[in-house]
Design an enzyme around this catalytic site. Structure first.
Site, mmCIF file in Angstrom:
data_model
loop_
_atom_site.group_PDB
_atom_site.id
_atom_site.type_symbol
_atom_site.label_atom_id
_atom_site.label_comp_id
_atom_site.label_asym_id
_atom_site.label_seq_id
_atom_site.Cartn_x
_atom_site.Cartn_y
_atom_site.Cartn_z
ATOM 1 N N ARG A 83 0.775 -1.302 0.099
ATOM 2 C CA ARG A 83 -0.031 -0.192 0.147
ATOM 3 C C ARG A 83 0.949 1.131 -0.001
ATOM 4 N NH1 ARG A 83 2.074 1.659 3.830
ATOM 5 N NH2 ARG A 83 0.900 3.628 3.851
ATOM 6 N N GLY A 84 0.047 2.404 0.093
ATOM 7 C CA GLY A 84 0.765 3.650 -0.199
ATOM 8 C C GLY A 84 1.310 3.781 -1.778
ATOM 9 N N ALA A 85 0.987 5.079 -1.919
ATOM 10 C CA ALA A 85 0.766 5.457 -3.519
ATOM 11 C C ALA A 85 1.983 5.194 -4.519
ATOM 12 C CB ALA A 85 0.450 6.764 -3.852
ATOM 13 N N GLN A 145 -2.617 2.708 9.749
ATOM 14 C CA GLN A 145 -1.277 2.636 9.350
ATOM 15 C C GLN A 145 -0.067 3.501 10.026
ATOM 16 O OE1 GLN A 145 -4.141 2.767 7.744
ATOM 17 N NE2 GLN A 145 -4.037 2.458 5.617
ATOM 18 N N ASP A 200 -2.054 10.871 -2.429
ATOM 19 C CA ASP A 200 -2.503 9.562 -3.259
ATOM 20 C C ASP A 200 -2.637 10.151 -4.539
ATOM 21 O OD1 ASP A 200 -3.124 8.450 -0.572
ATOM 22 O OD2 ASP A 200 -2.556 6.819 -1.771
ATOM 23 N N ASN A 257 -5.421 12.253 0.640
ATOM 24 C CA ASN A 257 -4.463 11.339 1.399
ATOM 25 C C ASN A 257 -5.367 10.588 2.180
ATOM 26 O OD1 ASN A 257 -1.651 10.539 1.987
ATOM 27 N ND2 ASN A 257 -2.228 11.779 3.908
ATOM 28 N N LYS A 258 -4.871 9.887 3.091
ATOM 29 C CA LYS A 258 -5.646 9.123 4.163
ATOM 30 C C LYS A 258 -6.702 9.965 4.895
ATOM 31 C CE LYS A 258 -5.446 5.505 4.382
ATOM 32 N NZ LYS A 258 -6.283 4.727 3.680
HETATM 33 O O1 MRU Z 1 -4.740 2.854 2.159
HETATM 34 P P1 MRU Z 1 -3.350 3.195 2.053
HETATM 35 O O2 MRU Z 1 -2.679 2.828 3.358
HETATM 36 O O3 MRU Z 1 -2.708 2.818 0.676
HETATM 37 O O4 MRU Z 1 -3.130 4.848 2.063
HETATM 38 C C1 MRU Z 1 -2.011 5.372 1.976
HETATM 39 C C2 MRU Z 1 -1.860 6.956 2.073
HETATM 40 O O5 MRU Z 1 -3.035 7.556 2.191
HETATM 41 C C3 MRU Z 1 -0.451 7.576 1.928
HETATM 42 O O6 MRU Z 1 -0.357 8.622 2.928
HETATM 43 C C4 MRU Z 1 -0.147 7.907 0.567
HETATM 44 O O7 MRU Z 1 -0.311 6.984 -0.380
HETATM 45 C C5 MRU Z 1 1.374 8.572 0.443
HETATM 46 S S1 MRU Z 1 2.431 7.099 0.667
HETATM 47 C C6 MRU Z 1 3.972 7.779 0.447
#
Ligand code: MRU
Length: 337
Positions: A48-50, A193, A234, A244-245
């Site tokens: 996970r994470g963009a 997270q 994201d 973002n989250k």
């Molecule tokens: O649902 P997730 O855990 O994939 O969400 C991730 C986030 O919101 C991060 O802050 C974002 O992807 C940036 S990661 C460098």
């Protein structure tokens, strides 16, 4: 900074993912060489994470090419597999960006595509380092060369990238320069997270930190405990609106009220210049059970309806700057991307 774990690796012609659903209790690596289990892993947030999703998408195309060759897929089956991979999670633009960028290269053959995927992974690693430096310079310029207390939300570190991270990459760089007093990590409900992953990374790197419930963030900020907040993204629209989250928007509003910097740190591959504003960002809505159950225990009455968006969009007017590997976009001074 040496990072003793990798979210994503390519070994023996297979993709290896650290199962982030099991952290911080178990460090388990799983291998993938077929597309359907990889899509399932993306949707369950094993990876996970963009930026990490972008690199996974790139290697996913190689996996699809190998599986197509082994199982004699038609071209329709192959294209459908790439569509499903691209659409596995809708908000992080990096996944679709990587799959589509590599799809057009598949005529060059499997080894050429693997080389491009490796290049994406390496570019992502380097972009973390560059964002770290640009972001740390920005903070020093804005707040002076003194140890800062920094707040972050969700996980944006080496578990979310192939490098040191986006927002966490800046925090690591500040720590390397002796400029971190403490990090406040929001737990980032409902999938934690922040407390499961960011605290794990900060602990491993020896960076002083504490976790707090998301609902404590505004109090921490308005009580003067925090010097600046940094988050990842994201998807970022041309005007700087940033997804973002879920919970990031509340942090931004509190920073605005307190008059402290709120930074969005993300690679250029997260900037979607096809969309003018955040209104066009597709927000992933996740299942009821993430709220009605906690670790298998029911925590809401059977049949309770939920509102469970995985992300929110912070309007550009609440963002001081967007830090990419190229530059600091001074969104707070009216600059766009
Ligand atoms: O649902 P997730 O855990 O994939 O969400 C991730 C986030 O919101 C991060 O802050 C974002 O992807 C940036 S990661 C460098």
């Amino acid at each position: 900074m040496l990072i003793p774990y990798k979210a994503i690796d390519w070994e023996n012609e297979k993709l290896v993912l650290l199962d982030q659903t099991l952290l911080p209790v178990q460090e388990v690596y799983e291998t993938y060489d077929t597309v359907a289990p990889l899509i399932d892993a993306i949707q369950r947030l094993v990876v996970r994470g963009a930026p990490a999703l972008g690199v996974t998408g790139a290697y996913g195309v190689v996996i699809a090419m190998d599986q197509a060759a082994r199982e004699n897929w038609t071209s329709e089956q192959f294209e459908k597999a790439l569509d499903d991979l691209r659409d596995a999670r809708p908000t992080a633009v990096n996944l679709a960006w990587a799959v589509e960028k590599i799809r057009v290269e598949t005529s060059k053959g499997r080894d050429a595509v693997l080389a491009i995927a490796h290049k994406f992974a390496e570019e992502d690693r380097q972009s973390s380092t560059d964002m770290g430096n640009i972001g740390a310079d920005w903070l020093i310029n804005a707040l002076g060369k003194k140890p800062l207390t920094l707040l972050t939300h969700c996980n944006t570190g080496s578990l979310a990238t192939t490098g040191t991270g986006t927002a966490l990459g800046v925090i690591r760089e500040m720590y390397t320069r002796g400029l971190v007093a403490e990090v406040y990590a929001d737990e980032s409900r409902p999938l934690l997270q922040g407390s499961r992953l960011t605290a794990w990374e900060l602990m491993k790197s020896g960076i002083p930190h504490r976790i707090q419930p998301d609902s404590a963030a505004a109090t921490a900020i308005l009580s003067g405990r925090i010097d600046a907040a940094l988050i990842g993204a994201d998807r970022i629209a041309k005007n700087g609106d940033s997804a973002n989250k879920i919970g990031s928007l509340g942090v931004a509003l509190a920073c605005h009220e307190a008059g402290i910097p709120f930074l969005v740190v993300a690679p250029e591959s997260t900037v979607d210049r096809n969309i003018a504003t955040g209104k066009d960002i597709h927000i992933e809505i996740r299942g009821d059970e993430e709220l009605t159950f906690f670790k298998g225990i029911q925590v809401a009455p059977t049949g309770t309806k939920t509102f469970n968006p995985a992300f929110d969009v912070t309007p550009a007017k609440y963002i001081s700057a967007v830090i990419t590997e190229l530059k600091a976009y001074e969104i707070g001074k009216g600059e766009t991307l």
